[in-house]
Design an enzyme around this catalytic site. Sequence first.
Site, PDB file in Angstrom:
ATOM      1  N   GLU B  61       0.810  -1.226   0.000  1.00 18.79           N
ATOM      2  CA  GLU B  61       0.000   0.000   0.000  1.00 18.79           C
ATOM      3  C   GLU B  61       0.842   1.274   0.000  1.00 18.79           C
ATOM      4  O   GLU B  61       0.532   2.238  -0.693  1.00 18.79           O
ATOM      5  CB  GLU B  61      -0.953   0.013   1.200  1.00 18.79           C
ATOM      6  CG  GLU B  61      -2.192  -0.864   1.036  1.00 18.79           C
ATOM      7  CD  GLU B  61      -1.923  -2.328   1.343  1.00 18.79           C
ATOM      8  OE1 GLU B  61      -0.801  -2.656   1.764  1.00 18.79           O
ATOM      9  OE2 GLU B  61      -2.847  -3.150   1.153  1.00 18.79           O
ATOM     10  N   HIS B 130     -11.948  -4.211   8.262  1.00 22.31           N
ATOM     11  CA  HIS B 130     -12.497  -3.977   6.926  1.00 22.31           C
ATOM     12  C   HIS B 130     -13.783  -3.154   6.947  1.00 22.31           C
ATOM     13  O   HIS B 130     -14.548  -3.184   5.997  1.00 22.31           O
ATOM     14  CB  HIS B 130     -12.789  -5.308   6.217  1.00 22.31           C
ATOM     15  CG  HIS B 130     -11.571  -6.100   5.869  1.00 22.31           C
ATOM     16  ND1 HIS B 130     -10.922  -6.895   6.769  1.00 22.31           N
ATOM     17  CD2 HIS B 130     -10.869  -6.202   4.720  1.00 22.31           C
ATOM     18  CE1 HIS B 130      -9.886  -7.468   6.194  1.00 22.31           C
ATOM     19  NE2 HIS B 130      -9.819  -7.062   4.952  1.00 22.31           N
TER      20      HIS B 130
END
Lengths: 318, 324
Positions: B61, B130
């Site tokens: 990321e 999440h």
Amino acid sequence: MLEKEKLVQMYRKMLEIRFFEEKVYELYGQNLVPGTIHLYAGEEAIAVGVCAHLRNDDYIVSTHRGHGHCIAKGARLDKTMAEILGKKTGYCKGKGGSMHIADFSIGMLGATAVVGAGIPIATGAGLSIKLRGTDQVVACFFGDGASNQGTFHEGINLAAVWSLPVLFVCENNMYAMGTRQSQVMLIENVADRAQAYGIPGVVVDGNDVLTVYEATKKAVERARAGKGPTLIECKTYRHKGHSRFDPATYRPKEEVGEWLKKDPIVRFRTRLSEMQVLTEEETKKIEKEVVDAIDVAVKFAIESPYPAPEEALEDVYA
Amino acid sequence: MKEITYRDALCEALREEMQRDKAVFLLGEDIGRYWGGAFKVTKGLAEEFGDERVRDTPISESTIIGAAVGAAITGMRPVAEIMFGDLTALAMDQIMNQAAKIRYMFGGQAKAPSVIRTPFGGGVNIASHHSQSLEAWFMHVPGLWVAVPSTPYDAKGLLKTAVRGENPVFFCEHKLLYPLKGMIPKEEYTVPFGKAEVKREGKDVTIFATMYMVHLALVAAERLGKEGISVEVIDPRTLVPLDKATLLTSVKKTGRIVIVSEDCKTAGVSSEIAAIVAEEAIDYLDAPIKRVAEPDTPIPFSPPLEKFVIPDENRIIKAVKEIV
């Protein structure tokens, strides 16, 4: 063999960096430099040896110890010094300072002061080159400390897998602030890690500008040919401590003495003299010219105004 | 006009901008031809534009965003996808220290026209890593724009504006909104940043809500309307820049405000909106400012637990009734 003109030019650049840094140190002592400083003195052969291969449209990404990278890439001494003094006429209008100098007009994409953060950015500039289809290259400078950041792994891996034209130049001065490399790495050479990414990794004497130059030549050729990145580790030593008041007592005196004997500028001057490229008279002439140029830059920086306080509100958004 | 889902509206925006400008390209994890993105937003784009412009990346990321920054400052217009909003934490240095500050630190020399797309929000039982809503983090970083589209129309129009702009944009999406259908023009259009939309006019109370909460606010407003309470619903569409004028005009008219946001209450989106109202319109208020947000917990997994922490229309109605 390199032409005399190129050799002299490289010598002059190294000297510019050294004298510039000495002047920054002096001005710091006079309270003219706000904040902190991380001097490049002792590592000049790396920036100059690498940048000697770069065109104006090639990129570099720099670090908190970045004055040398700027000067080697062709930045103006006056605007660099003015930025370090926090003046309006500096490269970044006083918003960046010593740790954040950039000159986009010469491909100097700026210095980030987060250790290791420049590596993914250099990979991105390499990606941009690939997508635009030019033959530019990027040189990304970072230290041994940065090689233990996750960004080192991520950024080099991505540049490798996409065959991006990036030179990852590790300036290994043996200490991450006060932490000795052997305390934080079991391997001796950062460049050994290149194998893990499937790219060439080379270790060179970072205090020998011609050795750095030769290693860079191969890496630049490889990058321009679209064959991907290279990790070049340059063994070197900073002459001063990590930052402003650091007396660097964590470094044994004998070690400092040994490295000072390997001063890259003295070595290059001796070499040029042996090669009969430079006479003593010419050496003196260059020294004087460099001193004069830096004096002009210092005068410019000191006489320049500070930015108006409310300029702090500008440049947040385009 | 035509009907389209929020997901396809985003995809259309990307397709049109990639057709319009060769500098636009996409990068992210599994956004390419095999998955088309975890939420299928980029499905079909790799086939149409090739793997060079729709790039599957390693699970890195920090480098996805760093590479976007490096590409943006050298002439490209990257659109990076971070698969889940929670994972932006892995890229935080590149987002907040690099992308956001690169223009300012270098005295305006650089610009980093780039978009970071990521889905926030709960409601699908995928627990603490999440499901978060972290928009407020990015509001707190000068140099970033923050978009929070709630409809297919806004999703497409704002994303096109984001891609064409000169600043890094943190583009928030919402998992529950991807299948939502709505009408958009057949012709090309964009939605400007910093322009809120009054979703429903009313005179008794203002509800300020973002993303999925806009829809719950509208349901609440409908039910309250039947009980004789007239509710005005405002969707800011972008949190940075924020359309303060529309917010304050509404509060000055109704004299009451309920702020609904899916993120944690402490130092959240609702905190900032409440502070603005208190600072600039307190003399117009007839009742305390109310906030409906998540209690300060991570998002739990089990459906009854998750349902308990995420605001719903009943909590909004309760908050309105407390001040009307």
